[in-house]
Motif scaffolding. Structure first.
Motif, PDB file in Angstrom:
ATOM      1  N   PHE A  88      49.035  11.592  59.606  1.00 14.42           N
ATOM      2  CA  PHE A  88      48.244  10.950  58.559  1.00 14.42           C
ATOM      3  C   PHE A  88      48.062   9.455  58.779  1.00 14.42           C
ATOM      4  CE2 PHE A  88      50.306  14.660  56.644  1.00 14.42           C
ATOM      5  CZ  PHE A  88      49.173  15.430  56.469  1.00 14.42           C
ATOM      6  N   THR A  89      48.132   9.062  60.013  1.00 17.22           N
ATOM      7  CA  THR A  89      47.859   7.671  60.357  1.00 17.22           C
ATOM      8  C   THR A  89      46.518   7.557  61.074  1.00 17.22           C
ATOM      9  OG1 THR A  89      49.050   7.908  62.443  1.00 17.22           O
ATOM     10  CG2 THR A  89      50.291   7.065  60.547  1.00 17.22           C
ATOM     11  N   GLN A  90      45.935   8.715  61.372  1.00 20.06           N
ATOM     12  CA  GLN A  90      44.667   8.709  62.098  1.00 20.06           C
ATOM     13  C   GLN A  90      43.624   9.482  61.291  1.00 20.06           C
ATOM     14  OE1 GLN A  90      45.402  10.269  65.983  1.00 20.06           O
ATOM     15  NE2 GLN A  90      46.677   8.557  66.584  1.00 20.06           N
ATOM     16  N   ASP A  91      42.753   8.761  60.624  1.00 24.21           N
ATOM     17  CA  ASP A  91      41.642   9.385  59.914  1.00 24.21           C
ATOM     18  C   ASP A  91      40.466   9.478  60.866  1.00 24.21           C
ATOM     19  OD1 ASP A  91      43.208   9.398  57.678  1.00 24.21           O
ATOM     20  OD2 ASP A  91      42.230   7.690  56.725  1.00 24.21           O
ATOM     21  N   THR A  92      39.691  10.516  60.695  1.00 25.33           N
ATOM     22  CA  THR A  92      38.494  10.669  61.511  1.00 25.33           C
ATOM     23  C   THR A  92      37.396  11.291  60.658  1.00 25.33           C
ATOM     24  OG1 THR A  92      37.652  11.468  63.633  1.00 25.33           O
ATOM     25  CG2 THR A  92      39.099  12.957  62.429  1.00 25.33           C
ATOM     26  N   ILE A  93      36.178  11.093  61.062  1.00 27.13           N
ATOM     27  CA  ILE A  93      35.034  11.669  60.361  1.00 27.13           C
ATOM     28  C   ILE A  93      34.375  12.665  61.299  1.00 27.13           C
ATOM     29  CG2 ILE A  93      32.753  11.188  59.393  1.00 27.13           C
ATOM     30  CD1 ILE A  93      33.856   8.487  58.483  1.00 27.13           C
ATOM     31  N   MET A  94      34.116  13.864  60.788  1.00 25.51           N
ATOM     32  CA  MET A  94      33.486  14.885  61.606  1.00 25.51           C
ATOM     33  C   MET A  94      32.633  15.802  60.729  1.00 25.51           C
ATOM     34  SD  MET A  94      36.868  17.363  62.260  1.00 25.51           S
ATOM     35  CE  MET A  94      36.651  17.209  63.956  1.00 25.51           C
ATOM     36  N   PRO A  95      31.611  16.446  61.298  1.00 24.42           N
ATOM     37  CA  PRO A  95      30.836  17.419  60.525  1.00 24.42           C
ATOM     38  C   PRO A  95      31.633  18.713  60.371  1.00 24.42           C
ATOM     39  CG  PRO A  95      29.984  17.261  62.758  1.00 24.42           C
ATOM     40  CD  PRO A  95      31.076  16.252  62.632  1.00 24.42           C
ATOM     41  N   LEU A  96      31.667  19.238  59.160  1.00 21.17           N
ATOM     42  CA  LEU A  96      32.402  20.478  58.892  1.00 21.17           C
ATOM     43  C   LEU A  96      31.591  21.387  57.979  1.00 21.17           C
ATOM     44  CD1 LEU A  96      36.043  19.261  58.145  1.00 21.17           C
ATOM     45  CD2 LEU A  96      35.205  20.341  60.226  1.00 21.17           C
ATOM     46  N   GLU A  97      31.813  22.686  58.128  1.00 23.14           N
ATOM     47  CA  GLU A  97      31.201  23.648  57.218  1.00 23.14           C
ATOM     48  C   GLU A  97      32.300  24.367  56.451  1.00 23.14           C
ATOM     49  OE1 GLU A  97      27.887  27.189  56.945  1.00 23.14           O
ATOM     50  OE2 GLU A  97      28.723  26.700  58.903  1.00 23.14           O
ATOM     51  N   GLY A  98      32.206  24.292  55.134  1.00 18.26           N
ATOM     52  CA  GLY A  98      33.120  25.021  54.272  1.00 18.26           C
ATOM     53  C   GLY A  98      32.482  26.337  53.882  1.00 18.26           C
ATOM     54  N   VAL A  99      33.278  27.408  53.893  1.00 17.62           N
ATOM     55  CA  VAL A  99      32.767  28.744  53.603  1.00 17.62           C
ATOM     56  C   VAL A  99      33.619  29.360  52.501  1.00 17.62           C
ATOM     57  CG1 VAL A  99      32.319  31.035  54.574  1.00 17.62           C
ATOM     58  CG2 VAL A  99      31.978  29.006  55.984  1.00 17.62           C
ATOM     59  N   GLY A 100      32.954  30.013  51.540  1.00 14.77           N
ATOM     60  CA  GLY A 100      33.694  30.641  50.455  1.00 14.77           C
ATOM     61  C   GLY A 100      32.792  31.421  49.531  1.00 14.77           C
ATOM     62  N   GLU A 101      33.022  31.236  48.233  1.00 12.04           N
ATOM     63  CA  GLU A 101      32.266  32.009  47.236  1.00 12.04           C
ATOM     64  C   GLU A 101      32.007  31.165  45.995  1.00 12.04           C
ATOM     65  OE1 GLU A 101      36.088  34.357  45.356  1.00 12.04           O
ATOM     66  OE2 GLU A 101      35.035  35.241  47.052  1.00 12.04           O
ATOM     67  N   TRP A 102      31.053  31.619  45.199  1.00 14.77           N
ATOM     68  CA  TRP A 102      30.698  30.936  43.966  1.00 14.77           C
ATOM     69  C   TRP A 102      30.490  31.970  42.870  1.00 14.77           C
ATOM     70  CZ3 TRP A 102      26.196  31.724  41.174  1.00 14.77           C
ATOM     71  CH2 TRP A 102      25.214  32.473  41.804  1.00 14.77           C
ATOM     72  N   GLN A 103      30.587  31.504  41.627  1.00 12.08           N
ATOM     73  CA  GLN A 103      30.290  32.361  40.480  1.00 12.08           C
ATOM     74  C   GLN A 103      29.974  31.501  39.265  1.00 12.08           C
ATOM     75  OE1 GLN A 103      33.550  34.721  38.998  1.00 12.08           O
ATOM     76  NE2 GLN A 103      35.039  33.111  39.383  1.00 12.08           N
ATOM     77  N   PHE A 104      29.194  32.072  38.358  1.00 11.68           N
ATOM     78  CA  PHE A 104      28.953  31.421  37.079  1.00 11.68           C
ATOM     79  C   PHE A 104      30.080  31.796  36.130  1.00 11.68           C
ATOM     80  CE2 PHE A 104      24.340  31.316  38.274  1.00 11.68           C
ATOM     81  CZ  PHE A 104      24.183  29.946  38.163  1.00 11.68           C
ATOM     82  N   LEU A 105      30.538  30.848  35.364  1.00 12.68           N
ATOM     83  CA  LEU A 105      31.497  31.062  34.288  1.00 12.68           C
ATOM     84  C   LEU A 105      30.779  30.719  32.993  1.00 12.68           C
ATOM     85  CD1 LEU A 105      34.504  29.131  35.858  1.00 12.68           C
ATOM     86  CD2 LEU A 105      34.065  31.578  35.999  1.00 12.68           C
ATOM     87  N   ASP A 106      31.184  31.305  31.894  1.00  9.47           N
ATOM     88  CA  ASP A 106      30.586  30.967  30.604  1.00  9.47           C
ATOM     89  C   ASP A 106      29.066  31.123  30.668  1.00  9.47           C
ATOM     90  OD1 ASP A 106      30.316  30.043  27.974  1.00  9.47           O
ATOM     91  OD2 ASP A 106      30.192  27.959  28.609  1.00  9.47           O
ATOM     92  N   GLY A 107      28.608  32.330  30.989  1.00 13.46           N
ATOM     93  CA  GLY A 107      27.168  32.550  31.154  1.00 13.46           C
ATOM     94  C   GLY A 107      26.721  31.905  32.441  1.00 13.46           C
ATOM     95  N   SER A 108      25.863  30.917  32.343  1.00 10.03           N
ATOM     96  CA  SER A 108      25.422  30.218  33.552  1.00 10.03           C
ATOM     97  C   SER A 108      25.508  28.705  33.377  1.00 10.03           C
ATOM     98  CB  SER A 108      23.998  30.636  33.898  1.00 10.03           C
ATOM     99  OG  SER A 108      23.128  30.347  32.827  1.00 10.03           O
ATOM    100  N   LYS A 109      26.360  28.255  32.472  1.00 13.25           N
ATOM    101  CA  LYS A 109      26.484  26.819  32.229  1.00 13.25           C
ATOM    102  C   LYS A 109      27.621  26.185  33.010  1.00 13.25           C
ATOM    103  CE  LYS A 109      24.396  27.206  27.743  1.00 13.25           C
ATOM    104  NZ  LYS A 109      24.542  27.066  26.313  1.00 13.25           N
TER     105      LYS A 109
END
Length: 161
Positions: A88-109
């Motif tokens: 944790f002494t070396q930060d770097t910036i790189m392009p990344l793709e996060g993969v997962g899932e989504w859902q509506f809660l409380d109807g669609s709000k």
């Protein structure tokens, strides 16, 4: 003469049904929609405007994309993700793709998005790291070509890619 009366009554009933089922109730509109929220959100989005605690940060999302699929799959391409690599002494910036899932809660709000970034250590490719992300957003606008999201600190205004 009865046919026009029945036709007008049928049209009035259908219009009333559309109005009652098509109302979205988002704080920033639209008031009426004929498409379901799930259908409207299912596309690829890019950030048009973004603010963090009221400060404009749109450039931080330059070239980022959010993809919602109707089956609940989600991906987020972050063109410049800041990562901290142990020790944790070396930060770097790189392009990344996060993969997962989504859902509506409380109807669609309310929108919940769960996804994971996986990446190789830039200094030791034999090591793979993962970062799990769980976000909840208030949907304030979901219209054709527009998706506005808000949480405690961030407002994102997205548009079709």
């Amino acid at each position: 003469m009865k046919k026009p009366h029945i036709t007008l009554l049928t049209i009035a009933f259908l219009m009333g049904s559309l109005i009652l089922t098509g109302c979205t109730g988002y704080s920033d509109g639209p008031v009426l929609s004929l498409k379901s929220a799930k259908t409207k959100i299912s596309t690829t989005w890019r950030v048009k405007d973004a603010s963090l605690f009221g400060v404009e940060v749109t450039s931080s999302y330059d070239q980022d994309f959010f993809k919602f699929e109707e089956d609940g799959d989600f991906s987020y391409f972050d063109a410049s993700r800041l990562i901290a690599v142990p020790p944790f002494t070396q930060d770097t910036i790189m392009p990344l793709e996060g993969v997962g899932e989504w859902q509506f809660l409380d109807g669609s709000k309310q929108l919940e998005v769960l996804y994971t970034f996986s990446f190789k250590d830039p200094y030791n490719p034999d090591i793979t790291y993962t970062e799990d992300v769980n976000q909840r957003w208030e949907v304030t606008r979901l219209a054709e070509g527009e998706l506005w999201l808000r949480d405690d600190s961030t407002i994102l205004k997205l548009e079709f890619y």
